[in-house]
Design a protein around this motif. Structure first.
Motif, PDB file in Angstrom:
ATOM      1  N   SER A   1      27.569 112.048  71.769  1.00 14.22           N
ATOM      2  CA  SER A   1      28.948 111.791  71.369  1.00 14.22           C
ATOM      3  C   SER A   1      29.472 113.020  70.656  1.00 14.22           C
ATOM      4  N   LYS A   2      30.806 113.157  70.666  1.00 14.67           N
ATOM      5  CA  LYS A   2      31.444 114.301  70.042  1.00 14.67           C
ATOM      6  C   LYS A   2      32.441 113.801  69.011  1.00 14.67           C
ATOM      7  N   ARG A   3      32.215 114.159  67.773  1.00 18.01           N
ATOM      8  CA  ARG A   3      33.101 113.738  66.701  1.00 18.01           C
ATOM      9  C   ARG A   3      34.448 114.448  66.831  1.00 18.01           C
ATOM     10  N   HIS A   4      35.531 113.692  66.670  1.00 18.53           N
ATOM     11  CA  HIS A   4      36.855 114.290  66.789  1.00 18.53           C
ATOM     12  C   HIS A   4      37.078 115.233  65.616  1.00 18.53           C
ATOM     13  N   PRO A   5      37.539 116.462  65.876  1.00 16.27           N
ATOM     14  CA  PRO A   5      37.686 117.442  64.798  1.00 16.27           C
ATOM     15  C   PRO A   5      38.714 117.069  63.740  1.00 16.27           C
ATOM     16  N   ALA A   6      39.592 116.117  64.028  1.00 14.71           N
ATOM     17  CA  ALA A   6      40.579 115.691  63.032  1.00 14.71           C
ATOM     18  C   ALA A   6      40.041 114.621  62.109  1.00 14.71           C
ATOM     19  N   SER A   7      38.877 114.079  62.420  1.00 10.47           N
ATOM     20  CA  SER A   7      38.376 112.906  61.705  1.00 10.47           C
ATOM     21  C   SER A   7      37.187 113.290  60.834  1.00 10.47           C
ATOM     22  N   PHE A   8      37.492 113.770  59.630  1.00  5.60           N
ATOM     23  CA  PHE A   8      36.408 114.153  58.730  1.00  5.60           C
ATOM     24  C   PHE A   8      36.745 113.904  57.263  1.00  5.60           C
TER      25      PHE A   8
ATOM     26  N   THR B   1      46.742 123.320  64.879  1.00  3.45           N
ATOM     27  CA  THR B   1      46.834 123.489  63.425  1.00  3.45           C
ATOM     28  C   THR B   1      45.695 122.747  62.746  1.00  3.45           C
ATOM     29  N   GLY B   2      45.648 122.907  61.428  1.00  2.00           N
ATOM     30  CA  GLY B   2      44.643 122.209  60.646  1.00  2.00           C
ATOM     31  C   GLY B   2      43.348 122.988  60.532  1.00  2.00           C
ATOM     32  N   TRP B   3      42.316 122.324  60.027  1.00  2.10           N
ATOM     33  CA  TRP B   3      41.033 122.965  59.764  1.00  2.10           C
ATOM     34  C   TRP B   3      40.442 123.549  61.050  1.00  2.10           C
ATOM     35  N   GLY B   4      40.187 124.860  61.015  1.00  4.95           N
ATOM     36  CA  GLY B   4      39.639 125.525  62.182  1.00  4.95           C
ATOM     37  C   GLY B   4      40.563 125.507  63.384  1.00  4.95           C
ATOM     38  N   ASN B   5      41.852 125.251  63.151  1.00  5.79           N
ATOM     39  CA  ASN B   5      42.821 125.081  64.247  1.00  5.79           C
ATOM     40  C   ASN B   5      42.380 124.015  65.232  1.00  5.79           C
ATOM     41  N   GLN B   6      41.707 122.980  64.743  1.00  4.84           N
ATOM     42  CA  GLN B   6      41.192 121.939  65.630  1.00  4.84           C
ATOM     43  C   GLN B   6      41.613 120.529  65.243  1.00  4.84           C
ATOM     44  N   GLU B   7      42.168 120.356  64.060  1.00  7.88           N
ATOM     45  CA  GLU B   7      42.578 119.009  63.653  1.00  7.88           C
ATOM     46  C   GLU B   7      43.672 118.456  64.545  1.00  7.88           C
ATOM     47  N   ARG B   8      44.688 119.294  64.770  1.00  6.93           N
ATOM     48  CA  ARG B   8      45.819 118.868  65.586  1.00  6.93           C
ATOM     49  C   ARG B   8      45.953 119.842  66.763  1.00  6.93           C
ATOM     50  N   THR B   9      45.813 119.300  67.954  1.00  7.92           N
ATOM     51  CA  THR B   9      45.724 120.107  69.162  1.00  7.92           C
ATOM     52  C   THR B   9      47.091 120.636  69.574  1.00  7.92           C
ATOM     53  N   ALA B  10      47.098 121.799  70.178  1.00 14.54           N
ATOM     54  CA  ALA B  10      48.341 122.384  70.679  1.00 14.54           C
ATOM     55  C   ALA B  10      48.950 121.481  71.745  1.00 14.54           C
ATOM     56  N   PHE B  11      50.280 121.504  71.811  1.00 18.93           N
ATOM     57  CA  PHE B  11      50.974 120.634  72.762  1.00 18.93           C
ATOM     58  C   PHE B  11      50.511 120.879  74.192  1.00 18.93           C
ATOM     59  N   LEU B  12      50.405 122.122  74.603  1.00 14.71           N
ATOM     60  CA  LEU B  12      50.038 122.424  75.987  1.00 14.71           C
ATOM     61  C   LEU B  12      48.577 122.077  76.274  1.00 14.71           C
ATOM     62  N   THR B  13      47.751 122.014  75.254  1.00 16.60           N
ATOM     63  CA  THR B  13      46.366 121.576  75.438  1.00 16.60           C
ATOM     64  C   THR B  13      46.299 120.067  75.641  1.00 16.60           C
ATOM     65  N   ARG B  14      47.191 119.350  74.955  1.00 21.36           N
ATOM     66  CA  ARG B  14      47.225 117.884  75.085  1.00 21.36           C
ATOM     67  C   ARG B  14      47.885 117.434  76.378  1.00 21.36           C
ATOM     68  N   THR B  15      48.713 118.306  76.956  1.00 19.90           N
ATOM     69  CA  THR B  15      49.609 117.865  78.016  1.00 19.90           C
ATOM     70  C   THR B  15      49.143 118.343  79.380  1.00 19.90           C
ATOM     71  N   HIS B  16      48.551 117.434  80.128  1.00 19.31           N
ATOM     72  CA  HIS B  16      48.165 117.722  81.509  1.00 19.31           C
ATOM     73  C   HIS B  16      48.628 116.543  82.361  1.00 19.31           C
TER      74      HIS B  16
END
Length: 462
Positions: free
Chosen positions: A4-11, A346-361
């Protein structure tokens, strides 16, 4: 045990965390939260919130465990079709998210619980329906204490709404800079003096901002507390949020299809062509770039396509959001996104909140009456557009606007024409590197041309 992979925003919350396994998102409840989680169900609060569609439902599973050393429960929430962030919302979305939060707080108090946080990042939209997504935000309510998340609510919801109301909705994007909430001292300084005449602004923003010291020091002055006092405060906040409006001011573009479009015949011809192509395409999802007030996005949603409609104009998106809400459309999400400057990671390590274009496929991208704004308004090359659009979707519906078009004349009215390469040949050659043209249809009496293209890596003939 499957990986499993822990979500980077959830810490941040020791009560539990979100993780991903085999393409599904789960939430682990840790043992430290067991008592609060049990009360959430035994009090009837979970059932009440889910029944009213205020809280994202989940099922429990004991077959998926991410961290056995702290494990109490594993939840499989209903999976969300798309994640948006508050700095991508219009004014009305902020307002609905704030009212949702207050409704949940009030219902929680009645059931002997309270929200321990009040961040808009715990809200997502299913169409135009805001829903709270963090099941672990609830804790047992102590009637002798004030709402621990009051200051957070004011800084995260009231502050952005007020700067939008009195200044401009674009300033709600300040939450990207201040994800924990816009500091009250900053809000108090930038709000116009006339805003201080409002008793609620004075009580929730101006006076608290003047209190010296930190939040803990300020809380010592609150005095004795009880349930009724807190309910009165929640009711006051609810009425305050309800009263906030930005009016129906016209922007540069939010009356485009009502007043400034080339002709009704042009819109109808383009609509009919798009409907036909949507029927032919194996597309279940659509991203409409530069949607304006959503004239064509509403059609793709009506055709059963999950549609994300974006535009940089906040007035356009607010108008579209109200239309979608009024018509109870559940498969269209309007967002304020400038495609030339989309939301970054944005956020910690630029991983908490994903870029719009990364989320959008999505399966299909619409770029209607857009490329002249990108090419001439923002100096973006056709090759850059083609590369970006190909990263979004395997199918593209794009409208070429010739240089003789009156809209381009307006764009060039106050600037030098340095765009010698702006022509259909250059356009077609640039997009040929990424796409194969499936259809090319000139629109009658306009000189505009509609293209249906397929990304080459998705075309078996290439």
């Amino acid at each position: 045990m499957k990986s499993s992979k822990r979500h980077p925003a959830s810490f941040r919350d020791p009560a539990g965390f979100v993780f991903e396994q085999e393409g599904l998102f789960y939430r682990q409840v840790n043992q430290s939260y067991a008592a609060h989680y049990t009360r959430l169900f035994q009090s009837g609060l979970y059932a009440a919130l889910v029944n009213e569609k205020l809280l994202l439902p989940h099922t429990e599973t004991d077959t998926v465990v991410a961290d056995p050393s702290r494990w109490y429960k594993t939840l499989l929430p209903d999976q969300l079709p798309f994640i948006s962030y508050p700095y991508e919302w219009c004014f009305s979305q902020w307002k609905d998210a704030a009212l949702l939060t207050l409704d949940i707080v009030k219902k929680s108090i009645v059931q002997g619980m309270i929200l321990k946080d009040a961040t808009p990042f715990n809200v997502q939209f299913l169409g135009t329906t805001p829903v709270w997504i963090d099941t672990l935000s609830f804790e047992t309510y102590d009637e002798t204490k004030p709402w621990v998340a009051y200051r957070q609510f004011v800084e995260c919801f009231i502050a952005p709404l007020l700067v939008a109301r009195h200044l401009t909705p674009d300033l709600q994007k300040m939450i990207m800079v201040y994800p924990e909430g816009i500091p009250l001292k900053i809000v108090a300084r930038i709000l116009p003096l006339k805003s201080r005449l409002n008793l609620n602004t004075l009580m929730h923003i101006i006076l608290p901002s003047a209190v010296s010291g930190n939040k803990k020091a300020a809380s010592k002055n609150i005095g004795a507390f009880n349930k009724q006092k807190l309910l009165n405060i929640i009711d006051n906040l609810h009425a305050f949020v309800e009263s906030l409006k930005i009016g129906n001011k016209s922007s540069v573009w939010n009356n485009y299809y009502d007043e400034t479009v080339l002709s009704n015949e042009y819109v109808e011809e383009k609509m009919n062509l798009l409907k036909l192509w949507m029927q032919e395409l194996p597309a279940k999802s659509v991203l409409d770039l530069g949607t304006n007030t959503g004239h064509f996005a509403l059609m793709t949603a009506a055709a059963g396509k999950f549609t994300i409609a974006v535009d940089a104009d906040t007035a356009c998106i607010d108008r579209l959001y109200k239309t979608v809400r009024q018509n109870k459309i559940t498969n269209l999400i309007p967002l304020t996104i400038d495609i030339t400057n989309p939301s970054p990671a944005t956020g910690w390590g630029n991983q908490e909140r994903t870029a719009f274009l990364t989320r959008t496929h999505t399966d299909c991208c619409l770029a209607l009456a857009l490329i002249h704004h990108l090419a001439i308004g923002r100096n973006v090359g056709f090759d850059q557009m083609a590369e970006l659009f190909s990263s979004i979707a395997p199918w593209l519906v794009i409208e070429f606007i010739p240089k003789s078009d009156p809209k381009i004349s307006l764009l060039l009215q106050n600037r030098e024409d340095i765009f010698d390469d702006y022509n259909e040949t250059t356009f077609a050659n640039a997009f040929a590197a990424q796409f194969t043209v499936v259809r090319r249809e000139p629109l009658t009496h306009t000189g505009r041309i509609m293209y249906l293209m397929q990304r080459k890596d998705n075309n078996p003939e290439t």
